[in-house]
Enzyme design. Structure first.
Site, PDB file in Angstrom:
ATOM      1  N   GLU A  61     -21.591   6.132  10.659  1.00 12.42           N
ATOM      2  CA  GLU A  61     -22.182   5.180  11.612  1.00 12.42           C
ATOM      3  C   GLU A  61     -21.643   3.779  11.366  1.00 12.42           C
ATOM      4  O   GLU A  61     -21.552   3.332  10.223  1.00 12.42           O
ATOM      5  CB  GLU A  61     -23.707   5.191  11.486  1.00 12.42           C
ATOM      6  CG  GLU A  61     -24.321   6.398  12.163  1.00 12.42           C
ATOM      7  CD  GLU A  61     -25.846   6.386  12.111  1.00 12.42           C
ATOM      8  OE1 GLU A  61     -26.421   5.470  11.499  1.00 12.42           O
ATOM      9  OE2 GLU A  61     -26.442   7.307  12.685  1.00 12.42           O
ATOM     10  N   LYS A  71      -8.257  15.322  29.419  1.00 14.38           N
ATOM     11  CA  LYS A  71      -7.722  15.798  30.703  1.00 14.38           C
ATOM     12  C   LYS A  71      -6.206  15.580  30.691  1.00 14.38           C
ATOM     13  O   LYS A  71      -5.535  16.145  29.849  1.00 14.38           O
ATOM     14  CB  LYS A  71      -8.476  15.114  31.848  1.00 14.38           C
ATOM     15  CG  LYS A  71      -9.978  15.498  31.823  1.00 14.38           C
ATOM     16  CD  LYS A  71     -10.795  14.875  32.928  1.00 14.38           C
ATOM     17  CE  LYS A  71     -12.274  15.230  32.752  1.00 14.38           C
ATOM     18  NZ  LYS A  71     -13.139  14.520  33.703  1.00 14.38           N
ATOM     19  N   THR A 112     -11.969   9.909  29.756  1.00 11.91           N
ATOM     20  CA  THR A 112     -12.061  11.031  28.836  1.00 11.91           C
ATOM     21  C   THR A 112     -10.728  11.082  28.097  1.00 11.91           C
ATOM     22  O   THR A 112      -9.765  10.417  28.476  1.00 11.91           O
ATOM     23  CB  THR A 112     -12.252  12.376  29.568  1.00 11.91           C
ATOM     24  OG1 THR A 112     -11.159  12.555  30.461  1.00 11.91           O
ATOM     25  CG2 THR A 112     -13.558  12.417  30.342  1.00 11.91           C
ATOM     26  N   ASP A 151     -12.749   4.056  36.022  1.00 15.96           N
ATOM     27  CA  ASP A 151     -12.928   5.307  35.266  1.00 15.96           C
ATOM     28  C   ASP A 151     -11.663   6.137  35.509  1.00 15.96           C
ATOM     29  O   ASP A 151     -11.488   6.721  36.578  1.00 15.96           O
ATOM     30  CB  ASP A 151     -14.179   6.022  35.776  1.00 15.96           C
ATOM     31  CG  ASP A 151     -14.429   7.340  35.051  1.00 15.96           C
ATOM     32  OD1 ASP A 151     -13.507   7.831  34.356  1.00 15.96           O
ATOM     33  OD2 ASP A 151     -15.544   7.883  35.186  1.00 15.96           O
ATOM     34  N   TYR A 163     -20.145  11.496   7.742  1.00 16.61           N
ATOM     35  CA  TYR A 163     -20.940  10.580   8.566  1.00 16.61           C
ATOM     36  C   TYR A 163     -20.401   9.165   8.458  1.00 16.61           C
ATOM     37  O   TYR A 163     -20.110   8.708   7.357  1.00 16.61           O
ATOM     38  CB  TYR A 163     -22.417  10.600   8.129  1.00 16.61           C
ATOM     39  CG  TYR A 163     -23.291  11.082   9.254  1.00 16.61           C
ATOM     40  CD1 TYR A 163     -23.550  10.251  10.338  1.00 16.61           C
ATOM     41  CD2 TYR A 163     -23.808  12.368   9.259  1.00 16.61           C
ATOM     42  CE1 TYR A 163     -24.310  10.704  11.402  1.00 16.61           C
ATOM     43  CE2 TYR A 163     -24.563  12.824  10.322  1.00 16.61           C
ATOM     44  CZ  TYR A 163     -24.816  11.989  11.392  1.00 16.61           C
ATOM     45  OH  TYR A 163     -25.555  12.440  12.450  1.00 16.61           O
ATOM     46  N   ARG A 197     -11.538  16.859  23.048  1.00 15.48           N
ATOM     47  CA  ARG A 197     -12.624  16.390  23.910  1.00 15.48           C
ATOM     48  C   ARG A 197     -13.192  15.102  23.354  1.00 15.48           C
ATOM     49  O   ARG A 197     -13.464  14.978  22.169  1.00 15.48           O
ATOM     50  CB  ARG A 197     -13.719  17.440  23.989  1.00 15.48           C
ATOM     51  CG  ARG A 197     -13.224  18.749  24.547  1.00 15.48           C
ATOM     52  CD  ARG A 197     -14.367  19.598  25.031  1.00 15.48           C
ATOM     53  NE  ARG A 197     -14.741  19.231  26.363  1.00 15.48           N
ATOM     54  CZ  ARG A 197     -14.151  19.717  27.464  1.00 15.48           C
ATOM     55  NH1 ARG A 197     -13.176  20.574  27.387  1.00 15.48           N
ATOM     56  NH2 ARG A 197     -14.561  19.330  28.643  1.00 15.48           N
TER      57      ARG A 197
END
Ligand code: PLP
Length: 429
Positions: A68, A241, A238, A212, A66, A247
């Site tokens: 954050e 692609k 993203t 985008d 973790y 991802r």
């Protein structure tokens, strides 16, 4: 895991044995999916094959941690190595795209776009984006998306005569509606985006231009599509692609917007970053900075052009008449078969595509008139122009067989496809 195992990616033999013992159902489905990805000709333009190195980093123990916060400013201890990984990823993103700031934490493209809204808009603000039926993305203000529900969304489209984005309409709508934010980019846009023209319009109405580049990020990185840097102060993408990473999502921006973007991603929208995916992205960005990726990006475009020409020669209607990038949108109206039927028949014949609306489509989105195909994945397998000619021939034969209802012909094409794919090993499999 020895060095040799690492080069085979995350599904190393010892790991696969462990998965088979613990969960034979998932192990066997994963194996089948791997075989499917190996034996099909994958033409969905948003998909690709990541390298074994990217798989190794993203399928790793980094999922256990973790973190954050941001490098050097975390809310959990034990970040000695995580900070170094995320910082490397940020530095590589900045260098590759030539931007002042990069946030590599968005979980995917849609959350990246949502973070942009959170950073710059209030609910009810007016936004302007390419309409979904004309190739835009859901998150650019389409009505079923949160972006269309929380904001006053206005959509521009493409011209009926050219199939290209109607820049006069963009300018008219911007003047009439004075949007806070203008999106450029899309999911089914086969032509170069004129970032300079969008920047002029945004400047003239005091709107923030956001590019985008989810679909074309790899082409931009490899120099095969113009970059929005210098025109759009905020860029989202993203990572999975054409960029060929794991991802994820990423936001690139000028120093001026860095703080607003970082605060919007965390704590505004997300909790802990997915460290395993950030590591995989760092690896992909390193790969994308190399000469072979540059060649890859240009070959993706050459292949798409070859495929488009081979389809035109067989009498297919292509939206905008062809392509400048990795993507082709086929309008099947005159071919007497709907997009969905075509996609199903092609899948049976070993060619994976997706049905898509075409601009001004008279049919419903669930069974539209178009088929969307692209060359990122086949190019990752090393296929070149001669293979594009073969693929166009198979597409044509398969659709002809579908019109005749000849399933055996589809299966015969499938056998030919499998024979060809054996010669082009897919990265990471
Ligand atoms: C794919 C895509 C997205 C969304 O990405 P997800 O990772 O599927 O959420 C956003 N914008 C555009 C233009 C896209 O093509």
């Amino acid at each position: 895991m020895g060095p040799q195992a690492a080069t085979r990616g995350c599904i190393t033999l010892p790991m696969r044995d462990e998965l088979s013992r613990t969960d034979p159902e998932i192990a066997s489905l994963l194996q089948l999916e791997q075989e499917r990805q190996r034996s099909k000709i994958r033409l969905i333009p948003s998909e690709n094959y990541v390298s074994a190195a990217v798989l190794a980093a993203s399928g790793s123990i980094l999922t256990n941690k973790y973190s954050e916060g941001y490098p050097g400013r975390r809310y959990y201890e034990g970040q000695q190595y995580i900070d170094a990984i995320e910082q490397l990823c940020i530095d590589r993103a900045k260098a590759l795209f030539g931007v002042e700031h990069a946030n590599v934490q968005p979980y995917s493209g849609s959350p990246a776009n949502l973070a942009v809204y959170l950073a710059f808009c209030q609910p009810g603000d007016t936004i302007l984006g390419l309409g979904l039926p004309h190739g835009g993305h859901l998150t650019h203000g389409w009505n079923v998306s949160i972006s269309g529900k929380y904001f006053r969304s206005v959509a521009y489209g493409v011209r009926r005569d050219t199939g290209r984005i109607d820049m006069d309409q963009v300018a008219d709508l911007a003047r009439a509606h004075r949007p806070k934010l203008i999106w450029c980019g899309g999911t089914a846009v086969p032509r170069i985006i004129d970032f300079a023209a969008f920047a002029d319009i945004a400047r003239s109405v005091g709107a923030l231009l956001v590019a985008d580049i989810a679909h074309i990020a790899g082409l931009v990185a490899g120099g095969a599509h113009p970059s929005p840097v210098g025109y759009a102060p905020v860029i989202t993408t993203t990572t999975h692609k054409t960029l060929r990473g794991p991802r994820g999502g990423m936001i690139l921006c000028t120093a001026e917007h860095a703080q607003a973007i970082d605060r919007a991603v965390f704590p505004g929208l997300q909790g802990g970053p997915h460290n395993h995916n950030i590591a995989g992205l760092a690896v992909a960005l390193r790969e994308a900075a190399g000469e072979s990726f540059r060649q890859y990006a240009h070959q993706v475009v050459r292949n798409a052009r070859a495929l488009a020409e081979a389809l035109l020669a067989r009498g297919y209607d292509l939206v905008s008449g062809g392509t400048d990038n990795h993507l082709i949108l086929i309008d099947l109206t005159r071919k007497g078969v709907t997009g969905k039927r075509a996609a199903r028949a092609l899948d049976r014949a070993g060619l994976e595509t997706n049905y898509n609306t075409v601009p001004f489509d008279p049919r419903k989105p669930f069974d539209p008139s178009g088929l969307r195909i692209g060359t990122p994945a086949v190019t990752s397998r090393g296929m070149l122009e001669p293979e594009m000619e073969l693929i166009a021939g198979w597409i044509d034969r398969a659709l002809e067989a579908e019109r005749r209802g000849d399933e055996q012909a589809l299966d015969r094409i499938g056998a030919e496809v499998r024979e060809m794919t054996v010669r082009f090993p897919a990265p990471g499999l």
